[in-house]
Design a protein around this motif. Structure first.
Motif, mmCIF file in Angstrom:
data_model
loop_
_atom_site.group_PDB
_atom_site.id
_atom_site.type_symbol
_atom_site.label_atom_id
_atom_site.label_comp_id
_atom_site.label_asym_id
_atom_site.label_seq_id
_atom_site.Cartn_x
_atom_site.Cartn_y
_atom_site.Cartn_z
ATOM 1 N N ALA A 96 -6.336 -6.697 5.152
ATOM 2 C CA ALA A 96 -7.160 -5.485 5.254
ATOM 3 C C ALA A 96 -6.600 -4.536 6.312
ATOM 4 O O ALA A 96 -6.529 -3.318 6.095
ATOM 5 C CB ALA A 96 -8.601 -5.879 5.599
ATOM 6 N N LEU A 97 -6.176 -5.085 7.446
ATOM 7 C CA LEU A 97 -5.666 -4.228 8.521
ATOM 8 C C LEU A 97 -4.345 -3.572 8.115
ATOM 9 O O LEU A 97 -4.084 -2.422 8.470
ATOM 10 C CB LEU A 97 -5.488 -5.048 9.804
ATOM 11 N N GLY B 152 0.821 -1.216 0.000
ATOM 12 C CA GLY B 152 0.000 0.000 0.000
ATOM 13 C C GLY B 152 0.847 1.255 0.000
ATOM 14 O O GLY B 152 0.544 2.235 -0.686
ATOM 15 N N ALA C 241 -6.530 -3.526 -1.968
ATOM 16 C CA ALA C 241 -7.948 -3.376 -1.633
ATOM 17 C C ALA C 241 -8.799 -4.345 -2.453
ATOM 18 O O ALA C 241 -9.766 -4.939 -1.941
ATOM 19 C CB ALA C 241 -8.399 -1.941 -1.864
ATOM 20 N N LEU D 297 -3.420 -2.678 5.074
ATOM 21 C CA LEU D 297 -3.728 -1.560 4.174
ATOM 22 C C LEU D 297 -4.420 -0.430 4.927
ATOM 23 O O LEU D 297 -4.171 0.761 4.672
ATOM 24 C CB LEU D 297 -4.607 -2.047 3.026
ATOM 25 N N ALA D 298 -5.280 -0.800 5.878
ATOM 26 C CA ALA D 298 -5.979 0.231 6.657
ATOM 27 C C ALA D 298 -4.984 1.084 7.438
ATOM 28 O O ALA D 298 -5.124 2.308 7.531
ATOM 29 C CB ALA D 298 -6.972 -0.435 7.626
ATOM 30 N N PHE D 299 -3.965 0.440 7.986
ATOM 31 C CA PHE D 299 -2.943 1.173 8.741
ATOM 32 C C PHE D 299 -2.252 2.210 7.852
ATOM 33 O O PHE D 299 -2.104 3.375 8.226
ATOM 34 C CB PHE D 299 -1.921 0.182 9.301
ATOM 35 N N VAL D 300 -1.838 1.784 6.669
ATOM 36 C CA VAL D 300 -1.142 2.698 5.757
ATOM 37 C C VAL D 300 -2.078 3.815 5.298
ATOM 38 O O VAL D 300 -1.677 4.978 5.184
ATOM 39 C CB VAL D 300 -0.591 1.901 4.555
ATOM 40 N N SER D 301 -3.331 3.468 5.069
ATOM 41 C CA SER D 301 -4.294 4.475 4.609
ATOM 42 C C SER D 301 -4.531 5.525 5.683
ATOM 43 O O SER D 301 -4.568 6.728 5.398
ATOM 44 C CB SER D 301 -5.625 3.800 4.246
ATOM 45 N N ALA D 302 -4.698 5.072 6.930
ATOM 46 C CA ALA D 302 -4.967 6.027 8.004
ATOM 47 C C ALA D 302 -3.754 6.906 8.271
ATOM 48 O O ALA D 302 -3.889 8.099 8.566
ATOM 49 C CB ALA D 302 -5.365 5.279 9.279
ATOM 50 N N ALA D 303 -2.556 6.328 8.168
ATOM 51 C CA ALA D 303 -1.344 7.100 8.413
ATOM 52 C C ALA D 303 -0.985 7.985 7.224
ATOM 53 O O ALA D 303 -0.206 8.921 7.368
ATOM 54 C CB ALA D 303 -0.190 6.159 8.734
#
Lengths: 407, 58
Positions: A244-245, A205, A214, A247-253
């Motif tokens: 999923a987690l 990601g 995704a 990618l979610a981490f990279v997206s949020a950061a």
């Protein structure tokens, strides 16, 4: 009609010979002094159905240690000492004990009851996770839920422990202690694999493959739905969640490795050399403006760092205004350390007297710290242990004296 | 028709929804933060555990 003694028992008369079914069974030859009775007993065999239970008789709290000792055939005191030691090892012993209380059936529990207990444990785990999630999402707690950090951490650790313990004892392992060790190894292996998938997804990601990752998550979800009707797809849940987690981490950061990774330091020597924006994907970004000789008026400075530390060093005659959005981390503007947390929206916009330069910092930090200071290495001589390994040590002094109304 | 497995069905639905959310973020349609994503992820795990537990108890 044939008569059966077992169906029509008769009372034996005195003097009658004993019936066949009353005759004493054939016994082993009598033991001698050289052959103690214990040696003639049947040799110990591996009990294929040996199960782990919470002991009812040897219990201090819930019988977990007593049950473990019985399972491994060791002294319960040894297990209790180990459990107490684990309590002081970050609370792991306490979590494992609670998980065992929930998941390991009490001695004498039937198979149906054991299945119900496992279901109850999973239900409780799910409810706890949902409650924590709801508390975090409650209006008014949005960006101020740092208090929930430890709870979130504990919930994650508890869920991981639950998962490992479930793999270890959830299906009631049979056989010797080697079996339980084998299942423990499987549990740890599954966790390691999930961690690897988490890192791989985050890495992909960060390097621009977020759309593909995704899509993989969506495909895994669809696979699970299809598998629900065809059977045998539950194994996909943990890997799909891990991806999923990640990618979610990279997206949020907001980590974008395309902006670079590592340490970068900029020291513009003239005001004209100061860029409008400085970006870094992950690492440490230092913008040293102390020699830039900024003229009077506002100067916009955009800082964008995905994960790491952004340090802005400014001359003492410059007023600093700052805005920052931090995913997880802290804002450290002139030695104020009380601004840590999650989803921080920092804003401090003092005005500058006429004839004074004002630096307007607009920072986006996904995971990390935005620091603004006059100096670096100022308190290195003091031997502040907490920062001895920090390559950038900032002056622990309040500032922004150049702004209007500053003391 | 085979009776569907509820944990797989629910987990698939919530994971696919999470994937959709992440895809829209990647396409710059929405902006996600830790404050939103952490509870969403926790809720996802919680729903999966809950449905697994309820299924077993049932």
């Amino acid at each position: 009609m044939e008569s059966h003694d077992d169906q029509n028992p008769t009372t034996p008369e005195p003097g009658d010979p004993p019936r066949v079914d009353e005759q004493p069974p054939i016994t082993e030859p009598p033991t001698t002094a050289e052959q103690p009775a214990a040696a003639t007993a049947a040799p110990p065999t591996t009990d294929p159905a040996r199960r782990l239970f919470r002991s009812r008789e040897d219990r201090a709290i819930a019988g977990v240690c007593g049950g473990l000792a019985a399972y491994f055939r060791i002294d319960p005191v040894i297990v209790r000492i180990a459990a107490v030691a684990l309590v002081f090892a970050g609370g792991a012993g306490l979590l494992l004990y609670l998980a065992a209380m929930l998941l390991v059936p009490a001695e004498g529990t039937s198979s149906a009851q054991r299945e119900g207990l496992t279901g109850r444990a999973l239900t409780i785990g799910g409810v706890v996770a949902l409650v924590v999630a709801t508390l975090v999402l409650l209006p008014g707690t949005g960006s101020d839920w740092w208090w929930g950090g430890p709870f979130v951490f504990l919930a994650v650790v508890a869920l991981a422990a639950l998962g490992v313990w479930r793999l270890v004892v959830g299906d009631a392992p049979r056989g010797s202690g080697a079996e339980i060790v084998r299942r423990l190894a499987i549990g740890v292996g599954v966790l390691a694999l999930c961690g690897l998938l988490f890192v791989a997804a985050a890495w992909a990601g960060a390097f621009g493959g977020g759309i593909v990752v995704a899509a993989i998550v969506i495909a895994a979800g669809a696979g699970l739905i299809v598998g629900a009707f065809t059977g045998g797809a539950r194994w996909l849940i943990a890997p799909a969640l891990s991806i999923a987690l990640g990618l979610a981490f990279v997206s949020a950061a907001g980590i974008d490795a395309g902006n670079g990774i590592g340490e970068r330091e900029y020291r513009p020597q003239r005001a004209a050399d100061v860029r409008e924006a400085y970006e870094l994907g992950a690492g440490q970004l230092i913008v040293d403006l102390r020699n830039a000789d900024l003229p009077a008026g506002d100067h916009d400075l955009k800082i964008d760092i995905g994960m790491g530390e952004a340090v802005v060093l400014v001359p003492r005659d410059v007023c600093v205004a700052s805005r920052a959005r931090i995913g997880i981390g802290a804002v450290d503007v002139f030695a104020r350390h009380d601004t840590g947390g999650v989803d921080i929206d920092w804003e401090e916009l003092p005005t500058a007297p006429s004839g004074t330069a004002r630096l307007v910092i607009d920072a986006d930090v996904g995971l990390g710290v935005l620091a603004v200071a006059y100096e670096r290495d100022r308190f290195a001589n003091g031997g502040s242990g907490a920062f001895d390994d920090d390559p950038v040590r900032l002056a622990e002094e309040p500032g922004n004296d150049a702004c209007q109304g500053s003391a | 028709m085979r009776r569907p497995d509820p944990p797989s069905l629910v987990a698939g639905a919530v994971i696919a929804a999470l994937g959709g959310l992440l895809l829209t973020e990647r396409l710059d349609a929405v902006e996600l933060s830790f404050g939103l994503l952490v509870p969403i992820c926790l809720a996802t795990v919680g729903v999966v555990l809950l449905i697994s537990g309820l299924t077993r108890r049932g």
